[in-house]
Scaffold this motif. Structure first.
Motif, PDB file in Angstrom:
ATOM      1  N   GLU A 115      62.545  94.176  24.528  1.00 24.59           N
ATOM      2  CA  GLU A 115      63.379  95.216  25.122  1.00 24.59           C
ATOM      3  C   GLU A 115      64.706  94.634  25.601  1.00 24.59           C
ATOM      4  OE1 GLU A 115      61.470  97.183  28.336  1.00 24.59           O
ATOM      5  OE2 GLU A 115      60.205  98.433  27.060  1.00 24.59           O
ATOM      6  N   ILE A 116      65.786  95.376  25.346  1.00 22.35           N
ATOM      7  CA  ILE A 116      67.071  95.010  25.944  1.00 22.35           C
ATOM      8  C   ILE A 116      66.976  95.267  27.446  1.00 22.35           C
ATOM      9  CG2 ILE A 116      69.503  95.651  26.129  1.00 22.35           C
ATOM     10  CD1 ILE A 116      69.586  96.139  23.204  1.00 22.35           C
ATOM     11  N   PRO A 117      67.301  94.274  28.258  1.00 20.64           N
ATOM     12  CA  PRO A 117      67.201  94.483  29.711  1.00 20.64           C
ATOM     13  C   PRO A 117      68.261  95.458  30.221  1.00 20.64           C
ATOM     14  CG  PRO A 117      68.228  92.372  29.229  1.00 20.64           C
ATOM     15  CD  PRO A 117      67.780  92.938  27.916  1.00 20.64           C
ATOM     16  N   GLN A 118      68.134  95.874  31.460  1.00 19.02           N
ATOM     17  CA  GLN A 118      69.120  96.750  32.082  1.00 19.02           C
ATOM     18  C   GLN A 118      70.405  95.957  32.337  1.00 19.02           C
ATOM     19  OE1 GLN A 118      67.278  98.418  35.573  1.00 19.02           O
ATOM     20  NE2 GLN A 118      66.068  99.885  34.397  1.00 19.02           N
ATOM     21  N   LEU A 119      71.488  96.360  31.651  1.00 19.78           N
ATOM     22  CA  LEU A 119      72.741  95.606  31.718  1.00 19.78           C
ATOM     23  C   LEU A 119      73.919  96.430  32.238  1.00 19.78           C
ATOM     24  CD1 LEU A 119      72.526  93.805  28.245  1.00 19.78           C
ATOM     25  CD2 LEU A 119      71.819  92.900  30.465  1.00 19.78           C
ATOM     26  N   ILE A 120      73.871  97.739  32.075  1.00 18.20           N
ATOM     27  CA  ILE A 120      74.998  98.584  32.466  1.00 18.20           C
ATOM     28  C   ILE A 120      75.291  98.393  33.951  1.00 18.20           C
ATOM     29  CG2 ILE A 120      75.883 100.944  32.592  1.00 18.20           C
ATOM     30  CD1 ILE A 120      75.568  99.843  29.745  1.00 18.20           C
ATOM     31  N   GLU A 121      76.581  98.207  34.255  1.00 17.23           N
ATOM     32  CA  GLU A 121      77.093  97.990  35.610  1.00 17.23           C
ATOM     33  C   GLU A 121      76.767  96.600  36.159  1.00 17.23           C
ATOM     34  OE1 GLU A 121      79.175  99.760  37.382  1.00 17.23           O
ATOM     35  OE2 GLU A 121      79.325 101.337  35.873  1.00 17.23           O
ATOM     36  N   LYS A 122      76.164  95.755  35.344  1.00 18.82           N
ATOM     37  CA  LYS A 122      75.966  94.380  35.777  1.00 18.82           C
ATOM     38  C   LYS A 122      77.184  93.546  35.396  1.00 18.82           C
ATOM     39  CE  LYS A 122      70.939  93.990  35.938  1.00 18.82           C
ATOM     40  NZ  LYS A 122      69.761  93.211  35.498  1.00 18.82           N
ATOM     41  N   THR A 123      77.382  92.430  36.088  1.00 18.80           N
ATOM     42  CA  THR A 123      78.507  91.558  35.782  1.00 18.80           C
ATOM     43  C   THR A 123      78.274  90.849  34.457  1.00 18.80           C
ATOM     44  OG1 THR A 123      77.537  89.658  36.920  1.00 18.80           O
ATOM     45  CG2 THR A 123      78.907  91.153  38.233  1.00 18.80           C
ATOM     46  N   LYS A 124      79.351  90.396  33.872  1.00 20.76           N
ATOM     47  CA  LYS A 124      79.256  89.685  32.592  1.00 20.76           C
ATOM     48  C   LYS A 124      78.338  88.468  32.718  1.00 20.76           C
ATOM     49  CE  LYS A 124      82.104  86.551  31.664  1.00 20.76           C
ATOM     50  NZ  LYS A 124      83.293  85.705  31.440  1.00 20.76           N
ATOM     51  N   ARG A 125      78.498  87.701  33.779  1.00 24.76           N
ATOM     52  CA  ARG A 125      77.698  86.486  33.949  1.00 24.76           C
ATOM     53  C   ARG A 125      76.207  86.819  34.008  1.00 24.76           C
ATOM     54  NH1 ARG A 125      78.875  81.417  35.848  1.00 24.76           N
ATOM     55  NH2 ARG A 125      81.013  82.069  36.342  1.00 24.76           N
ATOM     56  N   ARG A 126      75.859  87.864  34.781  1.00 26.04           N
ATOM     57  CA  ARG A 126      74.450  88.228  34.912  1.00 26.04           C
ATOM     58  C   ARG A 126      73.907  88.786  33.599  1.00 26.04           C
ATOM     59  NH1 ARG A 126      70.243  88.430  38.697  1.00 26.04           N
ATOM     60  NH2 ARG A 126      68.454  89.002  37.400  1.00 26.04           N
ATOM     61  N   ALA A 127      74.716  89.574  32.898  1.00 27.25           N
ATOM     62  CA  ALA A 127      74.283  90.154  31.628  1.00 27.25           C
ATOM     63  C   ALA A 127      74.009  89.060  30.602  1.00 27.25           C
ATOM     64  CB  ALA A 127      75.339  91.118  31.103  1.00 27.25           C
ATOM     65  N   ILE A 128      74.891  88.071  30.526  1.00 26.70           N
ATOM     66  CA  ILE A 128      74.695  86.965  29.587  1.00 26.70           C
ATOM     67  C   ILE A 128      73.420  86.205  29.921  1.00 26.70           C
ATOM     68  CG2 ILE A 128      75.618  84.734  28.851  1.00 26.70           C
ATOM     69  CD1 ILE A 128      78.415  85.959  29.109  1.00 26.70           C
ATOM     70  N   TYR A 129      73.203  85.949  31.205  1.00 26.26           N
ATOM     71  CA  TYR A 129      71.989  85.231  31.626  1.00 26.26           C
ATOM     72  C   TYR A 129      70.737  86.013  31.246  1.00 26.26           C
ATOM     73  CZ  TYR A 129      68.320  83.395  34.630  1.00 26.26           C
ATOM     74  OH  TYR A 129      67.130  82.889  35.085  1.00 26.26           O
ATOM     75  N   ASP A 130      70.740  87.321  31.535  1.00 29.72           N
ATOM     76  CA  ASP A 130      69.566  88.146  31.242  1.00 29.72           C
ATOM     77  C   ASP A 130      69.281  88.200  29.742  1.00 29.72           C
ATOM     78  OD1 ASP A 130      69.257  88.617  33.903  1.00 29.72           O
ATOM     79  OD2 ASP A 130      70.028  90.666  33.880  1.00 29.72           O
TER      80      ASP A 130
END
Length: 282
Positions: A115-130
């Protein structure tokens, strides 16, 4: 006198001879059994089965009178063909006896979907990590007008928007659409020279930039030693590039092609002090 007669008697020496013969026969029998059991002298070198499909591996082992045994299937590895051998035990080059089972680990035919994790409204750094922690790859970064700078606005796969919780194969490249903030801010251009390709990719990702063309030197002799020797746009300490811009790089294993300017960009304070020290006093 009786002792001497006993020692000289034929019965004693007949028994001694029988014992010697019996010991010799026992030794010969045990040695023959051990040679047969261990197949002494029948040593076989295990072939390299990496990246072969299962049928090819079985054929290669049967030609050497070895036996294929599937140990397990692992997590899908995109670096190996589907259904190919990714590991073996004993390893290639090992010496074994005829008939020895060779345990094989096979790359699954289908990658497990994640599953693609929840990324909308997250920062770029956190999205890349997730994404990377889940086994996805991060692709192109695109910037659009949005009040939140470096905040995820949309998620794409192959240029098409996808929703959170959708499932894709491990290793799928995910593209991020990010907010550019209130203003048209510029950023310094990172210094990429001396970096390996993967290191340059990571630094560009952290700087919200995209990798453009990758040009390899025509005379590369050792691919394990290639590094960046040129880049466009050129490195800059002053804000000069917009988020999402593409950066072209040139790679070589000839380090003499790399300009000697790392001190100027990586340690400008040292370069300034050296320039000041070298300047003539009035």
């Amino acid at each position: 006198m009786k002792l001497f007669r006993f020692i000289k008697s034929k019965t004693l020496w007949a028994n001694v001879l029988l014992i010697i013969v019996a010991c010799a026969l026992i030794f010969w029998g045990v040695n023959s059994w051990l040679s047969s059991y261990t197949r002494h002298g029948d040593n076989i070198v295990v072939p390299n089965l990496s990246r072969m499909d299962y049928d090819e591996a079985v054929t290669a082992l049967e030609q050497r009178e070895l036996v294929a045994e599937i140990m397990d299937t692992s997590e899908f590895d995109p670096e190996f063909p589907r259904g190919s051998i990714i590991n073996q035990y004993p390893e290639d080059g090992a010496t074994v006896k005829k008939g020895r089972p060779i345990r094989l680990t096979i790359n699954p035919l289908k990658a497990r979907k994640i599953e693609i994790p929840q990324l909308i409204e997250k920062t770029k750094r956190r999205a890349i990590y997730d994404l990377e922690s889940k086994g996805f790859k991060v692709g192109e970064l695109t910037y659009v007008p949005y009040i939140g700078k470096d905040v995820v606005v949309d998620i794409k796969v192959n240029g098409q928007s996808v929703k959170e919780k959708e499932k894709f194969e491990k290793g799928t490249t995910i593209e991020l659409v990010l907010g550019q903030g209130l203003g048209n801010e510029l950023s310094p251009m990172p210094y990429l020279r001396h970096l390996a390709l993967e290191e340059a990719k990571q630094l560009l990702l952290e700087a919200s930039l995209n990798l453009g063309s990758v040009i390899y030197d025509e005379e590369i002799k050792d691919s394990s030693l290639i590094v960046v020797y040129n880049q466009r746009p050129a490195p800059s300490l002053e804000p000069s590039v917009r988020p999402g811009a593409e950066v072209d790089i040139w790679l070589t294993d000839d380090y003499t092609k790399i300009p000697n300017d790392s001190l100027q960009f990586l340690h400008p304070e040292i370069a300034d002090s050296l320039n000041n020290a070298a300047a003539p006093t009035p």
